[in-house]
Design an enzyme around this catalytic site. Structure first.
Site, short mmCIF file in Angstrom:
data_model
loop_
_atom_site.label_atom_id
_atom_site.label_comp_id
_atom_site.label_asym_id
_atom_site.label_seq_id
_atom_site.Cartn_x
_atom_site.Cartn_y
_atom_site.Cartn_z
CE1 TYR A 69 -11.47 -22.88 5.14
CE2 TYR A 69 -11.87 -25.16 4.55
CZ TYR A 69 -11.78 -23.84 4.21
OH TYR A 69 -12.01 -23.46 2.91
CD GLU A 96 -5.54 -19.00 3.50
OE1 GLU A 96 -6.34 -18.28 2.87
OE2 GLU A 96 -5.55 -20.24 3.42
C1 LIG Z 1 -14.02 -16.64 -7.01
C2 LIG Z 1 -13.04 -15.87 -6.26
C3 LIG Z 1 -13.11 -16.12 -4.85
C4 LIG Z 1 -12.20 -15.33 -4.02
C5 LIG Z 1 -12.79 -15.09 -2.71
C6 LIG Z 1 -11.95 -15.63 -1.69
C7 LIG Z 1 -12.65 -15.91 -0.44
C8 LIG Z 1 -11.78 -16.80 0.36
C9 LIG Z 1 -12.51 -17.71 1.22
C10 LIG Z 1 -11.99 -19.16 1.27
C11 LIG Z 1 -10.61 -19.23 1.59
C12 LIG Z 1 -10.17 -20.66 1.67
C13 LIG Z 1 -8.95 -20.64 2.40
C14 LIG Z 1 -8.25 -21.98 2.46
O1 LIG Z 1 -7.03 -21.81 1.81
C15 LIG Z 1 -8.03 -22.35 3.84
C16 LIG Z 1 -7.42 -23.67 4.01
O2 LIG Z 1 -7.25 -24.50 3.17
S1 LIG Z 1 -7.05 -23.95 5.57
C17 LIG Z 1 -6.65 -25.64 5.66
C18 LIG Z 1 -7.86 -26.48 5.92
N1 LIG Z 1 -8.57 -26.66 4.71
C19 LIG Z 1 -9.36 -27.72 4.45
O3 LIG Z 1 -9.52 -28.62 5.23
C20 LIG Z 1 -10.03 -27.76 3.13
C21 LIG Z 1 -9.42 -28.78 2.24
N2 LIG Z 1 -10.05 -28.70 0.97
C22 LIG Z 1 -11.20 -29.31 0.68
O4 LIG Z 1 -11.76 -30.08 1.44
C23 LIG Z 1 -11.80 -29.02 -0.68
O5 LIG Z 1 -10.96 -28.20 -1.35
C24 LIG Z 1 -13.23 -28.44 -0.60
C25 LIG Z 1 -13.57 -27.72 -1.90
C26 LIG Z 1 -13.39 -27.48 0.55
C27 LIG Z 1 -14.20 -29.62 -0.44
O6 LIG Z 1 -13.94 -30.58 -1.41
P1 LIG Z 1 -15.11 -31.28 -2.27
O7 LIG Z 1 -16.19 -30.35 -2.62
O8 LIG Z 1 -14.46 -31.98 -3.39
O9 LIG Z 1 -15.74 -32.26 -1.21
P2 LIG Z 1 -15.40 -33.77 -1.00
O10 LIG Z 1 -13.99 -33.98 -0.74
O11 LIG Z 1 -16.33 -34.29 0.03
O12 LIG Z 1 -15.74 -34.41 -2.43
C28 LIG Z 1 -17.07 -34.47 -2.93
C29 LIG Z 1 -17.18 -35.76 -3.77
O13 LIG Z 1 -16.33 -35.69 -4.89
C30 LIG Z 1 -15.32 -36.69 -4.82
N3 LIG Z 1 -14.07 -36.09 -5.20
C31 LIG Z 1 -13.74 -34.79 -5.08
N4 LIG Z 1 -12.52 -34.59 -5.53
C32 LIG Z 1 -12.06 -35.78 -5.97
C33 LIG Z 1 -10.85 -36.21 -6.56
N5 LIG Z 1 -9.86 -35.37 -6.77
N6 LIG Z 1 -10.73 -37.52 -6.86
C34 LIG Z 1 -11.73 -38.40 -6.65
N7 LIG Z 1 -12.91 -38.05 -6.10
C35 LIG Z 1 -13.07 -36.75 -5.77
C36 LIG Z 1 -15.29 -37.13 -3.37
O14 LIG Z 1 -14.84 -38.44 -3.21
C37 LIG Z 1 -16.72 -36.95 -2.98
O15 LIG Z 1 -17.47 -38.05 -3.45
P3 LIG Z 1 -18.63 -38.66 -2.56
O16 LIG Z 1 -19.44 -37.51 -2.03
O17 LIG Z 1 -19.38 -39.55 -3.49
O18 LIG Z 1 -17.98 -39.40 -1.46
#
Ligand SMILES: CCCCCCCCCCCCC[C@@H](O)CC(=O)SCCNC(=O)CCNC(=O)[C@H](O)C(C)(C)COP(=O)(O)OP(=O)(O)OC[C@H]1O[C@@H](n2cnc3c(N)ncnc32)[C@H](O)[C@@H]1OP(=O)(O)O
Length: 361
Positions: free
Chosen positions: A285, A292
């Site tokens: 991250y 970015e």
């Molecule tokens: C409004 C305008 C805004 C503009 C402002 C801009 C500001 C910019 C700031 C942010 C910039 C972000 C930059 C970004 O591009 C940087 C990068 O990506 S760098 C690379 C590293 N990145 C990462 O590691 C992040 C990867 N992404 C994520 O992890 C997700 O997108 C995130 C939203 C961050 C978190 O995901 P989520 O909220 O879904 O958390 P979980 O994965 O733990 O899921 C929660 C529970 O939901 C279930 N789930 C979610 N999605 C699915 C799916 N597709 N299918 C099935 N189940 C799903 C998951 O299993 C979890 O369930 P439980 O808690 O019961 O286990």
């Protein structure tokens, strides 16, 4: 299936919880300190009688339950247990309809005390789980929802894998030269994946996944701003080496995140994958944000020179807001926004990888 119960006038009826799964019946009798309970099955009727402490104090409690399906007494498996619930002891047992278990009487509470506590605890947990499962109404569309989520995750996994493999192969073949045409080689697929990623906002909005909306909005809009506006908006940006790092980091994260979701749709947990999904963001991250930020910094003079996306305000204001100013503001947001996501991912990491909390009664 039990049809109900009755008791004689001199005794009271205890509270009885009933649960059924397939051929297994679970009955929990709310009675503590039960003395020599008399439990029998005759003519397909379960008879229970015991002196103990129930809802109406110390008394003789009694009930009968008639099974609708035939239950052969000698084939009824009994697991008679004692359970401490909030310092009150309850009695519970299960029976198996048409079971082939070896014949045997109900164990009494003193016998069960000598048992290893683990199977008993497991049995209690199982009964509790079934009770809860039986109380929650089943969603008739759950298979459809899971099927859709599984397919969505599969498509994203394949898309990001294609990008990652393509870039890796090109890196090995062309070395550093591959940095400069990453965009041309992979942008179509990246556009597709990141357009589909908007569905993650929809999924959270309609409650298909239990995930908070703000981190998803920041993630999807943050990335799409970089991809569609900053890189897609000006050709000059597309041949920058930094594109390689941005795309490589994004795809590396996603080739673990989507398979993790695919398995969770199938109720399968692969510990190694869970660990990677909730750990890989720790180094990637900050690196992704850095890449970015470099992209945005490099884009500021490019957009200044071209005047692209400049916004001319209507009179009487009548001046133009250069897009480079928007980029400078975005740079600030890029250093603040991720804290929301760090916090969210840190919490999720603790939930999934931290020590499991055991319920204590
Ligand atoms: C409004 C305008 C805004 C503009 C402002 C801009 C500001 C910019 C700031 C942010 C910039 C972000 C930059 C970004 O591009 C940087 C990068 O990506 S760098 C690379 C590293 N990145 C990462 O590691 C992040 C990867 N992404 C994520 O992890 C997700 O997108 C995130 C939203 C961050 C978190 O995901 P989520 O909220 O879904 O958390 P979980 O994965 O733990 O899921 C929660 C529970 O939901 C279930 N789930 C979610 N999605 C699915 C799916 N597709 N299918 C099935 N189940 C799903 C998951 O299993 C979890 O369930 P439980 O808690 O019961 O286990």
């Amino acid at each position: 299936m039990p049809s109900g119960g009755s008791s004689s006038s001199s005794s009271l009826t205890p509270q009885v919880h009933w649960a059924q799964r397939h051929r297994e019946l679970y009955l929990r009798v709310e009675l503590s300190d039960a003395q020599d309970p008399d439990i029998r099955i005759t003519d397909n009727v379960l008879h229970f009688k015991a002196q103990g402490h129930g809802a109406k104090g110390d008394n003789v409690y009694e009930f009968q339950i008639e099974f609708l399906e035939p239950v052969k007494p000698q084939e009824v498996l009994s697991v008679f247990q004692e359970k401490k619930v909030q310092e009150r002891r309850c009695l519970g047992f299960n029976s198996v309809e048409e079971a082939t278990a070896s014949p045997g009487p109900f164990q009494d509470s003193s016998e069960s005390k000598t048992n290893n506590t683990h199977p008993r605890l497991e049995e209690e947990e199982r009964i509790n789980r079934i009770n809860i499962e039986n109380r929650i109404p089943k969603d008739p569309f759950r298979h459809l929802k899971r099927g859709y989520l599984f397919m969505y995750n599969l498509v994203q996994f394949l898309g990001f894998s294609w990008i990652f493999v393509n870039m890796t192969v090109r890196l090995f073949m062309l070395g550093k030269d591959s940095f400069f045409d990453t965009f041309h080689a992979t942008s179509d697929m990246m556009y597709l994946c990141q357009t589909l990623a908007v569905m993650e906002i929809v999924n959270a909005l309609i409650g298909l996944v239990r995930a908070p909306l703000v981190p998803i909005l920041l993630q999807v809009f943050g990335r799409n701003f970089i991809l569609f506006v900053v890189l897609g908006g000006v050709e000059e940006m597309q041949s920058k080496a930094v594109v390689f790092f941005v795309f490589y980091i994004w795809s590396l994260v996603e080739i673990f995140r989507y398979p993790f979701y695919m398995l969770s749709c199938l109720d399968i947990e692969w510990k190694v994958l869970t660990w990677i999904r909730y750990s890989i963001w720790i180094p990637l991250y900050p690196l992704g944000i850095l890449a970015e930020a470099v992209t945005v910094i490099q884009a500021i003079p490019v957009f200044s020179n071209t005047g692209r996306f400049g916004l001319t305000l209507p009179s009487p204001l009548g001046f133009t807001v250069p897009f480079s100013l928007v980029l400078q503001l975005y740079l600030v947001a890029l250093f603040l926004g991720p804290f929301v996501n760090f916090r969210h991912l840190y919490k999720q990491r603790k939930r999934h990888l931290g020590p499991k909390k055991r319920k204590t009664h």
